[in-house]
Design a protein around this motif. Structure first.
Motif, mmCIF file in Angstrom:
data_model
loop_
_atom_site.group_PDB
_atom_site.id
_atom_site.type_symbol
_atom_site.label_atom_id
_atom_site.label_comp_id
_atom_site.label_asym_id
_atom_site.label_seq_id
_atom_site.Cartn_x
_atom_site.Cartn_y
_atom_site.Cartn_z
ATOM 1 N N MET A 63 0.825 -23.479 2.785
ATOM 2 C CA MET A 63 -0.180 -24.172 3.586
ATOM 3 C C MET A 63 0.279 -25.584 3.928
ATOM 4 S SD MET A 63 -2.682 -22.183 4.059
ATOM 5 C CE MET A 63 -2.530 -20.477 3.625
ATOM 6 N N THR A 64 0.010 -26.000 5.166
ATOM 7 C CA THR A 64 0.325 -27.369 5.560
ATOM 8 C C THR A 64 -0.881 -28.287 5.377
ATOM 9 O OG1 THR A 64 -0.207 -26.835 7.850
ATOM 10 C CG2 THR A 64 2.110 -26.672 7.196
ATOM 11 N N ASP A 65 -2.075 -27.729 5.325
ATOM 12 C CA ASP A 65 -3.287 -28.507 5.093
ATOM 13 C C ASP A 65 -3.534 -28.586 3.585
ATOM 14 O OD1 ASP A 65 -5.833 -29.781 5.957
ATOM 15 O OD2 ASP A 65 -6.676 -28.011 4.961
ATOM 16 N N VAL A 66 -3.730 -29.786 3.067
ATOM 17 C CA VAL A 66 -3.853 -29.977 1.619
ATOM 18 C C VAL A 66 -5.104 -29.298 1.079
ATOM 19 C CG1 VAL A 66 -3.984 -31.693 -0.216
ATOM 20 C CG2 VAL A 66 -2.560 -32.117 1.751
ATOM 21 N N LEU A 67 -6.208 -29.325 1.818
ATOM 22 C CA LEU A 67 -7.428 -28.659 1.341
ATOM 23 C C LEU A 67 -7.221 -27.149 1.266
ATOM 24 C CD1 LEU A 67 -10.339 -28.804 0.403
ATOM 25 C CD2 LEU A 67 -11.042 -28.802 2.819
ATOM 26 N N ALA A 68 -6.584 -26.578 2.275
ATOM 27 C CA ALA A 68 -6.287 -25.138 2.240
ATOM 28 C C ALA A 68 -5.375 -24.809 1.066
ATOM 29 C CB ALA A 68 -5.646 -24.698 3.554
ATOM 30 N N LEU A 69 -4.395 -25.671 0.806
ATOM 31 C CA LEU A 69 -3.506 -25.491 -0.348
ATOM 32 C C LEU A 69 -4.320 -25.449 -1.633
ATOM 33 C CD1 LEU A 69 -0.687 -25.803 -1.930
ATOM 34 C CD2 LEU A 69 -1.201 -28.224 -1.846
ATOM 35 N N ARG A 70 -5.197 -26.425 -1.825
ATOM 36 C CA ARG A 70 -6.001 -26.481 -3.057
ATOM 37 C C ARG A 70 -6.879 -25.243 -3.196
ATOM 38 N NH1 ARG A 70 -4.095 -30.274 -6.652
ATOM 39 N NH2 ARG A 70 -3.473 -32.098 -5.490
ATOM 40 N N LEU A 112 -11.212 -34.006 -1.711
ATOM 41 C CA LEU A 112 -10.789 -33.868 -0.313
ATOM 42 C C LEU A 112 -11.963 -33.540 0.602
ATOM 43 C CD1 LEU A 112 -7.476 -31.887 -0.870
ATOM 44 C CD2 LEU A 112 -7.675 -34.186 0.079
ATOM 45 N N ARG A 116 -13.201 -35.779 3.650
ATOM 46 C CA ARG A 116 -13.133 -35.225 5.002
ATOM 47 C C ARG A 116 -14.502 -35.118 5.658
ATOM 48 N NH1 ARG A 116 -9.227 -30.125 5.740
ATOM 49 N NH2 ARG A 116 -7.779 -31.611 4.827
ATOM 50 N N TYR A 117 -15.539 -34.857 4.861
ATOM 51 C CA TYR A 117 -16.892 -34.676 5.385
ATOM 52 C C TYR A 117 -17.861 -35.604 4.652
ATOM 53 C CZ TYR A 117 -14.471 -30.460 6.838
ATOM 54 O OH TYR A 117 -13.554 -29.577 7.357
ATOM 55 N N SER A 137 -9.199 -41.436 7.580
ATOM 56 C CA SER A 137 -10.084 -40.274 7.463
ATOM 57 C C SER A 137 -11.522 -40.774 7.572
ATOM 58 C CB SER A 137 -9.876 -39.563 6.126
ATOM 59 O OG SER A 137 -10.385 -40.358 5.068
#
Length: 155
Positions: A63-70, A112, A116-117, A137
């Motif tokens: 994954m290139t997105d850190v949240l998706a990685l986590r 994260l 992000r939100y 962010s």
């Protein structure tokens, strides 16, 4: 024909008979983390759970997105927790480390998400953010605005 023999060397062991092995009188009872009926029912699924967990971990590292990685790491390590817990005699060290990694990645994913939100901006904050601070962010900008004082200069 003569047989060769080697004389025993001096030993620091007082009683050489204590070195003999004898089988245990009874096997140890299973030390399962879960009820045995569940462990026995899930036995056929263990390879699927184990392979799925490792595929999910490997996918997470792509994954290139850190949240998706986590999130992928949480899924993969959760699968490993299930894999280890569903054994009759689970390996405790890998089980505990997998639980630890689920917790660590969960905490970092929550950080994260909060960054992000962070919640809705007011109209003025949104205008300032879009006008000059998009490199931050939304969470970083919200924290910056909490520290700042907004002043409007006369034109």
């Amino acid at each position: 024909r003569p047989r060769s023999s080697i004389a025993p060397a001096e030993s620091s062991i007082a009683d050489p008979a204590s070195l003999t092995w004898s089988p245990p009188s009874e096997p140890e009872p299973p030390s399962s983390l879960l009820p045995l009926w569940l462990v026995h029912r899930a036995r056929a699924l263990l390879p699927v759970i184990g392979h799925s967990a490792y595929i999910t971990l490997a996918s997470g590292f792509l994954m290139t997105d850190v949240l998706a990685l986590r999130l992928m790491l949480i899924g993969g390590y959760s699968g490993l927790v299930a894999f280890h817990a569903l054994h009759e005699r689970p390996l405790r060290i890998p089980f505990r480390w997998s639980v630890f990694f689920v917790v660590v990645n969960g905490v970092m994913a929550l950080k994260l998400v909060r960054d992000r939100y962070p919640g809705a901006f007011g109209e003025e904050e949104e205008s300032i953010y879009e006008g000059s601070f998009t490199q931050l962010s939304r969470g970083q900008f919200k924290r910056l605005m909490a520290l700042a004082t907004v002043e409007t200069l006369p034109e």
